[in-house]
Motif scaffolding. Sequence first.
Motif, PDB file in Angstrom:
ATOM      1  N   VAL A 142       3.811 -99.068  41.498  1.00 50.76           N
ATOM      2  CA  VAL A 142       4.804 -99.652  40.160  1.00 50.76           C
ATOM      3  C   VAL A 142       3.283 -99.910  39.205  1.00 50.76           C
ATOM      4  CG1 VAL A 142       5.996-101.393  39.006  1.00 50.76           C
ATOM      5  CG2 VAL A 142       6.300-100.702  41.057  1.00 50.76           C
ATOM      6  N   GLY A 143       4.102 -98.987  37.602  1.00 47.83           N
ATOM      7  CA  GLY A 143       3.072 -99.146  36.646  1.00 47.83           C
ATOM      8  C   GLY A 143       3.815 -98.435  35.526  1.00 47.83           C
ATOM      9  N   PRO A 144       2.983 -98.724  34.166  1.00 49.78           N
ATOM     10  CA  PRO A 144       3.459 -98.022  32.951  1.00 49.78           C
ATOM     11  C   PRO A 144       4.161 -96.693  32.933  1.00 49.78           C
ATOM     12  CG  PRO A 144       1.078 -99.020  32.740  1.00 49.78           C
ATOM     13  CD  PRO A 144       1.784 -98.577  34.315  1.00 49.78           C
ATOM     14  N   GLY A 145       5.657 -97.234  32.843  1.00 49.82           N
ATOM     15  CA  GLY A 145       6.132 -95.576  32.692  1.00 49.82           C
ATOM     16  C   GLY A 145       7.131 -95.632  33.863  1.00 49.82           C
ATOM     17  N   SER A 146       6.936 -96.261  35.307  1.00 53.15           N
ATOM     18  CA  SER A 146       7.288 -95.861  36.281  1.00 53.15           C
ATOM     19  C   SER A 146       9.525 -96.141  36.146  1.00 53.15           C
ATOM     20  CB  SER A 146       6.940 -96.667  37.474  1.00 53.15           C
ATOM     21  OG  SER A 146       6.167 -96.593  37.453  1.00 53.15           O
ATOM     22  N   THR A 147       9.700 -95.824  36.779  1.00 54.96           N
ATOM     23  CA  THR A 147      11.118 -95.967  37.154  1.00 54.96           C
ATOM     24  C   THR A 147      11.109 -96.011  38.367  1.00 54.96           C
ATOM     25  OG1 THR A 147      11.622 -93.339  37.964  1.00 54.96           O
ATOM     26  CG2 THR A 147      12.009 -93.859  35.483  1.00 54.96           C
ATOM     27  N   VAL A 148      11.958 -97.431  38.280  1.00 55.79           N
ATOM     28  CA  VAL A 148      11.389 -97.869  40.006  1.00 55.79           C
ATOM     29  C   VAL A 148      13.797 -98.433  40.449  1.00 55.79           C
ATOM     30  CG1 VAL A 148      10.888-100.195  40.916  1.00 55.79           C
ATOM     31  CG2 VAL A 148       9.652 -99.603  38.629  1.00 55.79           C
ATOM     32  N   TYR A 149      13.397 -98.131  42.006  1.00 50.77           N
ATOM     33  CA  TYR A 149      15.141 -98.378  42.678  1.00 50.77           C
ATOM     34  C   TYR A 149      14.413 -99.635  43.239  1.00 50.77           C
ATOM     35  CZ  TYR A 149      18.736 -99.051  44.922  1.00 50.77           C
ATOM     36  OH  TYR A 149      19.700 -99.713  46.086  1.00 50.77           O
ATOM     37  N   VAL A 150      15.081-101.537  43.276  1.00 53.23           N
ATOM     38  CA  VAL A 150      15.321-102.499  43.997  1.00 53.23           C
ATOM     39  C   VAL A 150      16.516-102.876  44.559  1.00 53.23           C
ATOM     40  CG1 VAL A 150      14.906-104.957  44.258  1.00 53.23           C
ATOM     41  CG2 VAL A 150      13.370-103.054  42.197  1.00 53.23           C
ATOM     42  N   ALA A 151      16.265-102.403  46.144  1.00 49.60           N
ATOM     43  CA  ALA A 151      17.856-102.749  46.480  1.00 49.60           C
ATOM     44  C   ALA A 151      17.885-103.835  47.284  1.00 49.60           C
ATOM     45  CB  ALA A 151      17.206-101.845  48.441  1.00 49.60           C
ATOM     46  N   GLY A 152      18.373-104.522  46.504  1.00 46.85           N
ATOM     47  CA  GLY A 152      18.715-106.137  46.943  1.00 46.85           C
ATOM     48  C   GLY A 152      18.332-107.445  45.795  1.00 46.85           C
ATOM     49  N   ALA A 153      19.943-107.788  45.445  1.00 44.46           N
ATOM     50  CA  ALA A 153      19.511-108.467  44.332  1.00 44.46           C
ATOM     51  C   ALA A 153      19.376-109.888  44.116  1.00 44.46           C
ATOM     52  CB  ALA A 153      20.506-108.065  43.678  1.00 44.46           C
ATOM     53  N   GLY A 154      19.190-110.405  45.767  1.00 40.89           N
ATOM     54  CA  GLY A 154      18.715-111.905  46.429  1.00 40.89           C
ATOM     55  C   GLY A 154      17.608-112.539  45.261  1.00 40.89           C
ATOM     56  N   PRO A 155      16.880-113.319  45.751  1.00 43.65           N
ATOM     57  CA  PRO A 155      16.254-113.608  44.743  1.00 43.65           C
ATOM     58  C   PRO A 155      14.682-113.170  45.591  1.00 43.65           C
ATOM     59  CG  PRO A 155      16.801-115.595  46.192  1.00 43.65           C
ATOM     60  CD  PRO A 155      17.467-114.432  46.008  1.00 43.65           C
ATOM     61  N   VAL A 156      14.364-112.577  46.420  1.00 43.60           N
ATOM     62  CA  VAL A 156      12.928-111.559  46.431  1.00 43.60           C
ATOM     63  C   VAL A 156      13.594-110.242  45.953  1.00 43.60           C
ATOM     64  CG1 VAL A 156      12.126-110.159  48.190  1.00 43.60           C
ATOM     65  CG2 VAL A 156      12.852-112.674  48.531  1.00 43.60           C
ATOM     66  N   GLY A 157      14.455-109.800  45.826  1.00 47.21           N
ATOM     67  CA  GLY A 157      14.860-108.662  45.416  1.00 47.21           C
ATOM     68  C   GLY A 157      14.827-108.477  43.148  1.00 47.21           C
ATOM     69  N   LEU A 158      15.590-109.486  42.743  1.00 42.02           N
ATOM     70  CA  LEU A 158      15.000-110.201  41.596  1.00 42.02           C
ATOM     71  C   LEU A 158      14.114-110.173  41.384  1.00 42.02           C
ATOM     72  CD1 LEU A 158      18.597-112.330  41.091  1.00 42.02           C
ATOM     73  CD2 LEU A 158      17.949-109.599  39.950  1.00 42.02           C
ATOM     74  N   ALA A 159      12.959-110.872  42.312  1.00 43.43           N
ATOM     75  CA  ALA A 159      11.663-111.189  41.947  1.00 43.43           C
ATOM     76  C   ALA A 159      10.525-109.990  42.031  1.00 43.43           C
ATOM     77  CB  ALA A 159      11.166-112.175  42.901  1.00 43.43           C
ATOM     78  N   ALA A 160      11.032-109.006  42.852  1.00 50.69           N
ATOM     79  CA  ALA A 160      10.387-107.582  42.842  1.00 50.69           C
ATOM     80  C   ALA A 160      10.410-107.334  41.326  1.00 50.69           C
ATOM     81  CB  ALA A 160      11.332-107.013  43.764  1.00 50.69           C
ATOM     82  N   ALA A 161      11.986-106.960  40.671  1.00 53.40           N
ATOM     83  CA  ALA A 161      12.883-106.469  40.284  1.00 53.40           C
ATOM     84  C   ALA A 161      11.738-107.024  38.743  1.00 53.40           C
ATOM     85  CB  ALA A 161      13.804-106.525  39.469  1.00 53.40           C
ATOM     86  N   ALA A 162      11.580-108.031  38.644  1.00 55.64           N
ATOM     87  CA  ALA A 162      10.674-109.152  37.562  1.00 55.64           C
ATOM     88  C   ALA A 162       9.692-108.892  37.584  1.00 55.64           C
ATOM     89  CB  ALA A 162      10.948-110.497  37.222  1.00 55.64           C
ATOM     90  N   SER A 163       8.929-108.445  38.401  1.00 55.64           N
ATOM     91  CA  SER A 163       7.109-107.773  38.709  1.00 55.64           C
ATOM     92  C   SER A 163       7.183-106.827  37.830  1.00 55.64           C
ATOM     93  CB  SER A 163       7.071-108.050  40.028  1.00 55.64           C
ATOM     94  OG  SER A 163       7.079-109.567  40.557  1.00 55.64           O
ATOM     95  N   ALA A 164       8.432-105.842  38.365  1.00 53.97           N
ATOM     96  CA  ALA A 164       8.475-104.437  38.053  1.00 53.97           C
ATOM     97  C   ALA A 164       7.634-104.518  36.628  1.00 53.97           C
ATOM     98  CB  ALA A 164       9.447-103.532  38.747  1.00 53.97           C
TER      99      ALA A 164
END
Length: 220
Positions: free
Chosen positions: A5-27
């Motif tokens: 993940v970097g500036p301008g990326s499009t990202v898909y995170v599978a899973g909306a649990g705490p791990v997935g949401l943390a990954a989404a926030a990190s992205a």
Amino acid sequence: MTAGVGPGSTVYVAGAGPVGLAAAASARLLGAACVIVGDLNQARLAHAKSQGFEVVDLSKDTPLHEQIIDILGEPEVDCAVDAVGFEARGHGHEGAKHEAPATVLNSLMQVTRVAGSIGIPGLYVTEDPGASDAAAKIGALSIRFGLGWAKSHSFHTGQTPTMKYNRQLMQAIMWDRINIAEVVGVQVINLDQAPEGYGEFDAGVPKKFVIDPHKMWGAA
């Protein structure tokens, strides 16, 4: 970060649990232009949406790539994260009833662009005696490896190296660059409430329970 993940990326995170949401926030912290979170759980999807992420509902019969088209105008993302692991279930109304341990990895290969990266913090095990098929019982999954090879994907697996990122993440939290407690839905509980908290979490509530046995949170 291991998902590229970097500036301008499009990202898909599978899973909306705490791990997935943390990954989404990190992205988002890493500069992603669009972060999409997918799940079967309606409450978790609603929470993810409230935090500013795009969402796809995997309980629908509409294929994942078509839901991504509705958001991005194209069927693929630059990067993907598997925050589900071997306990995944299939897509759609019928698929959601059955375990499908390889379905997330296969779907990520389908929707990640050529030469994209896939980060896999989701838990996979060497053995799963309770699995629905003989192969999965010994940790063997029906992964479309040929698809990943053909698209030149990079895969990064294993436990998240927390200490590697600890200082930078703490600074980001302290300087209000990332409100991780709100994103993952932190709820502080005492030790007596732990059984109830575990029950709620197992039922899929959009919360991350933090046990405070010595009541230090209130004192702080």
